[in-house]
Design a protein around this motif. Structure first.
Motif, mmCIF file in Angstrom:
data_model
loop_
_atom_site.group_PDB
_atom_site.id
_atom_site.type_symbol
_atom_site.label_atom_id
_atom_site.label_comp_id
_atom_site.label_asym_id
_atom_site.label_seq_id
_atom_site.Cartn_x
_atom_site.Cartn_y
_atom_site.Cartn_z
ATOM 1 N N THR A 94 77.207 12.719 -6.164
ATOM 2 C CA THR A 94 77.109 12.374 -4.748
ATOM 3 C C THR A 94 77.247 10.890 -4.465
ATOM 4 O O THR A 94 77.602 10.508 -3.363
ATOM 5 C CB THR A 94 75.768 12.868 -4.182
ATOM 6 N N ASP A 95 76.977 10.009 -5.431
ATOM 7 C CA ASP A 95 77.053 8.581 -5.177
ATOM 8 C C ASP A 95 78.414 7.981 -5.506
ATOM 9 O O ASP A 95 78.636 6.808 -5.246
ATOM 10 C CB ASP A 95 75.978 7.852 -5.991
ATOM 11 N N ALA A 96 79.293 8.730 -6.109
ATOM 12 C CA ALA A 96 80.587 8.190 -6.514
ATOM 13 C C ALA A 96 81.512 8.038 -5.304
ATOM 14 O O ALA A 96 81.591 8.935 -4.477
ATOM 15 C CB ALA A 96 81.239 9.117 -7.536
ATOM 16 N N PRO A 97 82.216 6.911 -5.210
ATOM 17 C CA PRO A 97 83.223 6.784 -4.147
ATOM 18 C C PRO A 97 84.264 7.880 -4.329
ATOM 19 O O PRO A 97 84.560 8.299 -5.437
ATOM 20 C CB PRO A 97 83.844 5.413 -4.408
ATOM 21 N N GLN A 98 84.814 8.330 -3.232
ATOM 22 C CA GLN A 98 85.808 9.393 -3.328
ATOM 23 C C GLN A 98 86.949 9.163 -2.371
ATOM 24 O O GLN A 98 86.797 8.525 -1.331
ATOM 25 C CB GLN A 98 85.192 10.741 -2.979
ATOM 26 N N PHE A 99 88.079 9.721 -2.746
ATOM 27 C CA PHE A 99 89.253 9.761 -1.893
ATOM 28 C C PHE A 99 89.652 11.220 -1.824
ATOM 29 O O PHE A 99 89.677 11.906 -2.844
ATOM 30 C CB PHE A 99 90.388 8.943 -2.516
ATOM 31 N N TRP B 4 85.409 8.317 -8.749
ATOM 32 C CA TRP B 4 85.227 7.403 -9.857
ATOM 33 C C TRP B 4 83.810 6.878 -9.927
ATOM 34 O O TRP B 4 83.064 6.872 -8.971
ATOM 35 C CB TRP B 4 86.217 6.241 -9.802
ATOM 36 N N SER B 5 83.486 6.488 -11.135
ATOM 37 C CA SER B 5 82.219 5.829 -11.449
ATOM 38 C C SER B 5 82.579 4.764 -12.472
ATOM 39 O O SER B 5 83.749 4.602 -12.828
ATOM 40 C CB SER B 5 81.228 6.839 -12.027
ATOM 41 N N ASP B 6 81.589 4.048 -12.982
ATOM 42 C CA ASP B 6 81.878 3.084 -14.039
ATOM 43 C C ASP B 6 82.402 3.772 -15.292
ATOM 44 O O ASP B 6 83.176 3.211 -16.049
ATOM 45 C CB ASP B 6 80.618 2.284 -14.399
ATOM 46 N N PRO C 74 87.100 3.008 -15.908
ATOM 47 C CA PRO C 74 88.120 2.375 -15.071
ATOM 48 C C PRO C 74 87.799 0.940 -14.671
ATOM 49 O O PRO C 74 88.708 0.138 -14.496
ATOM 50 C CB PRO C 74 88.202 3.281 -13.849
ATOM 51 N N LYS C 75 86.533 0.577 -14.578
ATOM 52 C CA LYS C 75 86.181 -0.797 -14.185
ATOM 53 C C LYS C 75 86.463 -1.792 -15.297
ATOM 54 O O LYS C 75 86.685 -2.964 -15.046
ATOM 55 C CB LYS C 75 84.722 -0.868 -13.766
#
Length: 151
Positions: free
Chosen positions: A14-19, A84-86, A146-147
């Motif tokens: 739920t906290d991950a940015p999404q597209f 995505w997440s770290d 990805p970071k």
């Protein structure tokens, strides 16, 4: 660092940015989605992978348009989700076809058919899932860390 859980629908919690975007099975619908995704990734500090992710997603969307939507009713829509997440970035393209994509043999004379090879080269993993209810397929790809990843 704790890894954000990956849900079956391709989200990273739920906290991950999404597209998320729905698009028509028209090659002209791919570029605007790709541009929005790339811009969002750059805004969120992922500029070093934004171009690769946008290219991977463009190839998956193009495959869905060219192969996953043949002979389907007008008004059919496709969907892409990217989370995505770290620890991980996961992109999923959903289409209504149950036909699984296959990599084509490499050839210098071919002008198409290289998309999945490109996805394979730029991704850490990719695959295909089919829901048990037979409602099409989801072609997914993942990039680890990805970071911290260098393109």
């Amino acid at each position: 660092m704790t890894e954000t859980p990956l849900h079956r629908d391709g989200t990273l919690g739920t906290d991950a940015p999404q597209f998320e975007a729905e698009f028509l099975p028209d090659p002209g619908a791919i570029a605007p989605v790709r541009r929005r995704l790339r811009a969002l990734l750059r805004e969120d500090g992922l500029e070093h992978v934004a171009d690769d992710v946008a290219l991977i997603c463009q190839e998956l969307m193009a495959n869905a348009v060219l192969h996953g939507c043949m002979n389907l009713p007008t008004g059919t829509t496709l969907k892409i989700t990217v989370a995505w997440s770290d620890a991980r970035l996961r992109a999923v393209v959903h289409d209504p076809s149950e036909e699984k994509p296959t990599e084509q043999d490499a050839s210098c004379s071919r002008t198409s058919g290289r998309g999945l090879r490109l996805v394979d080269e730029l991704s850490d993993r990719w695959g295909v899932e089919t829901p048990p209810d037979g409602s099409g397929k989801a072609v997914w790809t993942e990039l680890d860390s990805p970071k911290r990843r260098a393109s």
